[in-house]
Design an enzyme around this catalytic site. Structure first.
Site, PDB file in Angstrom:
ATOM      1  N   HIS A  83       4.377  -4.388  -6.840  1.00 46.03           N
ATOM      2  CA  HIS A  83       3.800  -4.807  -8.126  1.00 46.03           C
ATOM      3  C   HIS A  83       4.490  -4.107  -9.287  1.00 46.03           C
ATOM      4  O   HIS A  83       4.901  -4.742 -10.264  1.00 46.03           O
ATOM      5  CB  HIS A  83       2.308  -4.491  -8.172  1.00 46.03           C
ATOM      6  N   HIS A 123       1.542  -1.960  -4.027  1.00 47.94           N
ATOM      7  CA  HIS A 123       1.547  -1.551  -5.434  1.00 47.94           C
ATOM      8  C   HIS A 123       2.936  -1.183  -5.952  1.00 47.94           C
ATOM      9  O   HIS A 123       3.269  -1.519  -7.097  1.00 47.94           O
ATOM     10  CB  HIS A 123       0.525  -0.430  -5.673  1.00 47.94           C
ATOM     11  N   ASP A 135      -6.826  -7.471  -5.727  1.00 47.00           N
ATOM     12  CA  ASP A 135      -6.483  -6.048  -5.781  1.00 47.00           C
ATOM     13  C   ASP A 135      -7.329  -5.258  -4.783  1.00 47.00           C
ATOM     14  O   ASP A 135      -6.846  -4.319  -4.139  1.00 47.00           O
ATOM     15  CB  ASP A 135      -6.714  -5.522  -7.201  1.00 47.00           C
TER      16      ASP A 135
END
Length: 363
Positions: free
Chosen positions: A258, A255, A171
């Site tokens: 994700h 993201h 991350d």
């Protein structure tokens, strides 16, 4: 350029014995009654290092597992009924985010965070990522007030699951690629954006240089220089990127990919950082940076980070299912649109399929 800077918590301490300073730090803030929100195992692991609170009244409440509106509302009701002066979050990233949300919705009462793992920068950033009860991401909310106090006890963090540490490394690495995609478009960056880029660069350089040694040392329960440096990078550096960069330094494409993947229940067994790691590859493919994907391959292989849909239990997806994921990632307002070239759901589908072919040829 409109930037709102919230670089860091009001006070940060990372050292052995950090928890021992809690009573004094609470007293300095005139806190007499505190609610501790804790993860299922976090309190047991942290308890040997927690101090006696003396005259400060402590109420403990176990976290139910998701930073959701339902959970936040439950805890908000308990917090108000207790008439506490502050909330302490003790646990992983979702505990941190939930504690921040409760603090905000209580009228910005002081929030104190004690992360028991280094799986992301949730303890640093003044925002919460929100989920449904079944683990699907619903977005995030940003707060005008920073965390009052962040205490990191290395002896607790080093005893956390290594998979979460690796997820934090992944991350953190994403912070560089997402920030770089946006900052590269700014011709005359402000000093704040220069600091944002510097922090983002550390999110790239430190993990690539030290992560292998750090993970080895963590397995040996050795709080070495390499482990401490990577651990603090996971918690601090990623948060500094968004803290100095605001929308220029939070997320680009990795993201949103994700978030879209979380709608598939097959991916719920994978930690946040692992899904973000796959999102990084999709973003690099969207940017036509195939050589960078090749450079990252050994790092991904070393830490078993997902490089294909099969690695995320999604090998059976058809074009319609891929389009559904892509549509969610490309919803209006998503940061995937911060990339330099226009992104459509159809382009995302084509890129994912191209990435699959690329990885197949590489292997």
């Amino acid at each position: 350029m409109n930037l709102t800077l919230r670089p860091a918590p009001q006070e940060y301490l990372c050292q052995e014995g950090a928890y021992a300073q809690l009573p004094g730090k609470l007293a300095e803030r005139f806190i007499k009654k505190v609610l501790i929100l804790h993860g299922e195992n976090a309190y047991r692991v942290a308890a040997p290092f927690l101090p006696e609170f003396g005259n400060i009244e402590v109420i403990t409440v176990q976290f139910n597992g998701e930073c959701s509106d339902i959970e936040i509302t439950r805890l908000l009701t308990l917090f108000k009924a207790a008439q506490a002066d502050a909330i302490i979050g003790l646990g992983g990233g979702k505990v941190m985010d939930t504690a921040k949300a409760v603090g905000f919705r209580s009228g910005y009462v002081p929030v104190i965070l004690l992360p028991t793992m280094a799986s992301n920068c949730a303890a640093w950033t003044p925002l919460s990522v929100l989920y449904t009860e079944d683990g699907s991401s619903t977005g995030f909310e940003v707060y005008a007030q920073q965390t009052a106090l962040l205490l990191v006890e290395p002896r607790v963090v080093i005893d956390s699951p290594i998979a979460f540490f690796i997820a934090g490394i992944a991350d953190t690495l994403a912070k560089w690629y997402e920030a770089d995609a946006i900052l590269s478009q700014v011709e005359q960056p402000s000093l704040a954006l220069d600091l944002c880029r510097y922090a983002a660069q550390q999110c790239h350089d430190i993990p690539l240089a030290l992560a292998q040694q750090a993970v080895t040392d963590m397995r040996d329960k050795n709080p070495s220089y390499a482990w401490l440096k990577v651990m603090e990078t996971n918690i601090m550096a990623g948060g500094l990127v968004g803290g100095f960069g605001d929308d220029y330094g939070r997320t680009a494409a990795a993201h949103p990919i994700h978030d879209a993947l979380t709608a598939r229940t097959e991916t719920h067994v994978f930690l946040h950082g692992f899904k973000v790691a796959y999102g990084v590859l999709v973003q690099l493919a969207l940017e036509d940076k195939w050589s960078e994907i090749t450079k990252l391959a050994p790092f991904y292989e070393q830490f078993k980070l997902p490089q294909t849909l099969a690695d995320l239990n999604l090998s059976e997806l058809n074009d319609d299912a891929l389009l559904t994921i892509a549509q969610r990632a490309c919803a209006p307002g998503e940061s995937i649109h911060f990339l330099a070239s226009p992104v459509t759901p159809e382009r995302v589908v084509d890129t994912i399929k191209a990435l699959e072919s690329f990885q197949q040829q590489a292997n």
